[in-house]
Design a protein around this motif. Sequence first.
Motif, PDB file in Angstrom:
ATOM      1  N   MET A   1       0.850  -1.194   0.000  1.00  0.00           N
ATOM      2  CA  MET A   1       0.000   0.000   0.000  1.00  0.00           C
ATOM      3  C   MET A   1       0.883   1.241   0.000  1.00  0.00           C
ATOM      4  SD  MET A   1      -3.078  -0.644   2.691  1.00  0.00           S
ATOM      5  CE  MET A   1      -4.414   0.254   1.991  1.00  0.00           C
ATOM      6  N   ASN A   2       0.482   2.208  -0.774  1.00  0.00           N
ATOM      7  CA  ASN A   2       1.231   3.452  -0.766  1.00  0.00           C
ATOM      8  C   ASN A   2       0.573   4.453   0.190  1.00  0.00           C
ATOM      9  OD1 ASN A   2      -0.957   4.509  -2.101  1.00  0.00           O
ATOM     10  ND2 ASN A   2       0.016   4.521  -4.103  1.00  0.00           N
ATOM     11  N   LEU A   3       1.183   5.612   0.331  1.00  0.00           N
ATOM     12  CA  LEU A   3       0.692   6.610   1.282  1.00  0.00           C
ATOM     13  C   LEU A   3      -0.724   7.083   0.964  1.00  0.00           C
ATOM     14  CD1 LEU A   3       3.853   8.828   1.854  1.00  0.00           C
ATOM     15  CD2 LEU A   3       2.723   7.344   3.486  1.00  0.00           C
ATOM     16  N   ILE A   4      -1.017   7.207  -0.300  1.00  0.00           N
ATOM     17  CA  ILE A   4      -2.353   7.676  -0.692  1.00  0.00           C
ATOM     18  C   ILE A   4      -3.417   6.677  -0.242  1.00  0.00           C
ATOM     19  CG2 ILE A   4      -3.849   8.249  -2.642  1.00  0.00           C
ATOM     20  CD1 ILE A   4      -1.328   9.240  -4.115  1.00  0.00           C
ATOM     21  N   ASP A   5      -3.185   5.411  -0.489  1.00  0.00           N
ATOM     22  CA  ASP A   5      -4.148   4.381  -0.087  1.00  0.00           C
ATOM     23  C   ASP A   5      -4.310   4.319   1.431  1.00  0.00           C
ATOM     24  OD1 ASP A   5      -4.602   3.698  -2.724  1.00  0.00           O
ATOM     25  OD2 ASP A   5      -3.042   2.145  -2.723  1.00  0.00           O
ATOM     26  N   ILE A   6      -3.199   4.456   2.139  1.00  0.00           N
ATOM     27  CA  ILE A   6      -3.264   4.430   3.607  1.00  0.00           C
ATOM     28  C   ILE A   6      -4.068   5.622   4.118  1.00  0.00           C
ATOM     29  CG2 ILE A   6      -1.877   4.649   5.703  1.00  0.00           C
ATOM     30  CD1 ILE A   6       0.325   3.072   4.206  1.00  0.00           C
ATOM     31  N   TYR A   7      -3.818   6.800   3.532  1.00  0.00           N
ATOM     32  CA  TYR A   7      -4.547   8.006   3.944  1.00  0.00           C
ATOM     33  C   TYR A   7      -6.038   7.842   3.678  1.00  0.00           C
ATOM     34  CZ  TYR A   7      -5.658  12.937   4.520  1.00  0.00           C
ATOM     35  OH  TYR A   7      -6.207  14.124   4.954  1.00  0.00           O
ATOM     36  N   ILE A   8      -6.382   7.364   2.498  1.00  0.00           N
ATOM     37  CA  ILE A   8      -7.801   7.178   2.146  1.00  0.00           C
ATOM     38  C   ILE A   8      -8.445   6.157   3.074  1.00  0.00           C
ATOM     39  CG2 ILE A   8      -9.347   6.301   0.346  1.00  0.00           C
ATOM     40  CD1 ILE A   8      -7.431   7.620  -1.701  1.00  0.00           C
ATOM     41  N   GLN A   9      -7.728   5.103   3.398  1.00  0.00           N
ATOM     42  CA  GLN A   9      -8.263   4.093   4.317  1.00  0.00           C
ATOM     43  C   GLN A   9      -8.501   4.697   5.703  1.00  0.00           C
ATOM     44  OE1 GLN A   9      -5.697   0.750   4.977  1.00  0.00           O
ATOM     45  NE2 GLN A   9      -7.230  -0.370   6.146  1.00  0.00           N
ATOM     46  N   GLU A  10      -7.581   5.543   6.164  1.00  0.00           N
ATOM     47  CA  GLU A  10      -7.741   6.174   7.475  1.00  0.00           C
ATOM     48  C   GLU A  10      -8.948   7.109   7.503  1.00  0.00           C
ATOM     49  OE1 GLU A  10      -6.215   5.946  10.571  1.00  0.00           O
ATOM     50  OE2 GLU A  10      -5.583   4.096   9.615  1.00  0.00           O
ATOM     51  N   SER A  29      -9.384  11.065  -6.314  1.00  0.00           N
ATOM     52  CA  SER A  29      -9.367  12.010  -7.425  1.00  0.00           C
ATOM     53  C   SER A  29      -8.837  13.375  -6.974  1.00  0.00           C
ATOM     54  CB  SER A  29     -10.776  12.150  -7.993  1.00  0.00           C
ATOM     55  OG  SER A  29     -10.819  13.162  -8.947  1.00  0.00           O
ATOM     56  N   THR A  30      -9.250  13.814  -5.801  1.00  0.00           N
ATOM     57  CA  THR A  30      -8.784  15.092  -5.276  1.00  0.00           C
ATOM     58  C   THR A  30      -7.278  15.077  -5.047  1.00  0.00           C
ATOM     59  OG1 THR A  30     -10.917  15.462  -4.186  1.00  0.00           O
ATOM     60  CG2 THR A  30      -9.051  16.728  -3.375  1.00  0.00           C
ATOM     61  N   ILE A  31      -6.778  13.999  -4.469  1.00  0.00           N
ATOM     62  CA  ILE A  31      -5.343  13.885  -4.202  1.00  0.00           C
ATOM     63  C   ILE A  31      -4.565  13.847  -5.508  1.00  0.00           C
ATOM     64  CG2 ILE A  31      -3.548  12.393  -3.244  1.00  0.00           C
ATOM     65  CD1 ILE A  31      -5.631  11.569  -1.091  1.00  0.00           C
ATOM     66  N   GLU A  32      -5.039  13.101  -6.484  1.00  0.00           N
ATOM     67  CA  GLU A  32      -4.348  13.013  -7.774  1.00  0.00           C
ATOM     68  C   GLU A  32      -4.336  14.370  -8.475  1.00  0.00           C
ATOM     69  OE1 GLU A  32      -6.372   9.811  -9.728  1.00  0.00           O
ATOM     70  OE2 GLU A  32      -5.166   8.285  -8.709  1.00  0.00           O
ATOM     71  N   ASP A  33      -5.398  15.164  -8.304  1.00  0.00           N
ATOM     72  CA  ASP A  33      -5.433  16.497  -8.900  1.00  0.00           C
ATOM     73  C   ASP A  33      -4.432  17.437  -8.232  1.00  0.00           C
ATOM     74  OD1 ASP A  33      -7.396  15.709 -10.656  1.00  0.00           O
ATOM     75  OD2 ASP A  33      -9.058  16.576  -9.499  1.00  0.00           O
ATOM     76  N   MET A  34      -4.131  17.190  -6.977  1.00  0.00           N
ATOM     77  CA  MET A  34      -3.189  18.032  -6.247  1.00  0.00           C
ATOM     78  C   MET A  34      -1.738  17.724  -6.614  1.00  0.00           C
ATOM     79  SD  MET A  34      -4.961  17.884  -2.477  1.00  0.00           S
ATOM     80  CE  MET A  34      -3.792  18.944  -1.666  1.00  0.00           C
ATOM     81  N   LEU A  35      -1.482  16.557  -7.196  1.00  0.00           N
ATOM     82  CA  LEU A  35      -0.124  16.117  -7.492  1.00  0.00           C
ATOM     83  C   LEU A  35       0.303  16.528  -8.905  1.00  0.00           C
ATOM     84  CD1 LEU A  35      -0.341  12.504  -6.041  1.00  0.00           C
ATOM     85  CD2 LEU A  35       0.844  14.468  -5.034  1.00  0.00           C
ATOM     86  N   PRO A  36       1.585  16.834  -9.084  1.00  0.00           N
ATOM     87  CA  PRO A  36       2.078  17.105 -10.443  1.00  0.00           C
ATOM     88  C   PRO A  36       2.125  15.814 -11.269  1.00  0.00           C
ATOM     89  CG  PRO A  36       3.882  17.194  -8.851  1.00  0.00           C
ATOM     90  CD  PRO A  36       2.616  16.995  -8.070  1.00  0.00           C
ATOM     91  N   ASP A  37       2.398  15.948 -12.558  1.00  0.00           N
ATOM     92  CA  ASP A  37       2.403  14.780 -13.452  1.00  0.00           C
ATOM     93  C   ASP A  37       3.460  13.752 -13.052  1.00  0.00           C
ATOM     94  OD1 ASP A  37       0.311  15.739 -14.925  1.00  0.00           O
ATOM     95  OD2 ASP A  37       1.611  16.792 -16.356  1.00  0.00           O
ATOM     96  N   ASP A  38       4.647  14.194 -12.768  1.00  0.00           N
ATOM     97  CA  ASP A  38       5.719  13.263 -12.387  1.00  0.00           C
ATOM     98  C   ASP A  38       6.021  13.434 -10.893  1.00  0.00           C
ATOM     99  OD1 ASP A  38       6.677  15.811 -12.750  1.00  0.00           O
ATOM    100  OD2 ASP A  38       8.629  15.158 -13.485  1.00  0.00           O
ATOM    101  N   TYR A  39       5.103  12.988 -10.100  1.00  0.00           N
ATOM    102  CA  TYR A  39       5.226  13.198  -8.652  1.00  0.00           C
ATOM    103  C   TYR A  39       6.107  12.135  -8.007  1.00  0.00           C
ATOM    104  CZ  TYR A  39       1.528   9.643  -8.284  1.00  0.00           C
ATOM    105  OH  TYR A  39       0.791   8.489  -8.377  1.00  0.00           O
ATOM    106  N   ASN A  40       6.631  12.525  -6.838  1.00  0.00           N
ATOM    107  CA  ASN A  40       7.442  11.602  -6.049  1.00  0.00           C
ATOM    108  C   ASN A  40       6.857  11.515  -4.636  1.00  0.00           C
ATOM    109  OD1 ASN A  40       8.249  13.925  -4.733  1.00  0.00           O
ATOM    110  ND2 ASN A  40      10.184  14.075  -5.845  1.00  0.00           N
ATOM    111  N   GLU A  41       7.541  10.834  -3.770  1.00  0.00           N
ATOM    112  CA  GLU A  41       7.071  10.598  -2.393  1.00  0.00           C
ATOM    113  C   GLU A  41       6.890  11.911  -1.632  1.00  0.00           C
ATOM    114  OE1 GLU A  41       6.016   7.518   0.380  1.00  0.00           O
ATOM    115  OE2 GLU A  41       6.669   7.326  -1.680  1.00  0.00           O
TER     116      GLU A  41
END
Length: 124
Positions: A1-10, A29-41
């Motif tokens: 699980m990545n951070l996004i999935d953990i956050y959404i689960q919480e 969708s909101t989180i993905e819109d906040m991230l740039p195209d080539d995002y990192n951790e």
Amino acid sequence: MNLIDIYIQEVTRRLPEKSRADIALELKSTIEDMLPDDYNEEDIKEALSKLGNPAALAAGYRDQPMHLIGPRYFDVYISLLKMILPIAAAVSLISLAAEFIFNFNRDEAIINMILELVMLFNHP
């Protein structure tokens, strides 16, 4: 699980079962819109920190208020507490004194009784 999935689960675990899936999709969708195209951790951490505490975010999605006593009854609640707490303390003190008086052994010194009373009132 990545951070996004953990956050959404919480967030979603604090919501009613029927609305979890929809809110999870919306939140992803909101989180993905906040991230740039080539995002990192680091970009993910920054986006999630902007969203804030998962519990607070989940409270915003809930339809019902998350408090026991609303502003309508708060003044009455405080008035009752101010009235009841001294009465409860007085009843406790009287019952404690009665217990020591009626169960007082002649072998005990009065100082022991006083020390026990002091210890009872100083113990949290």
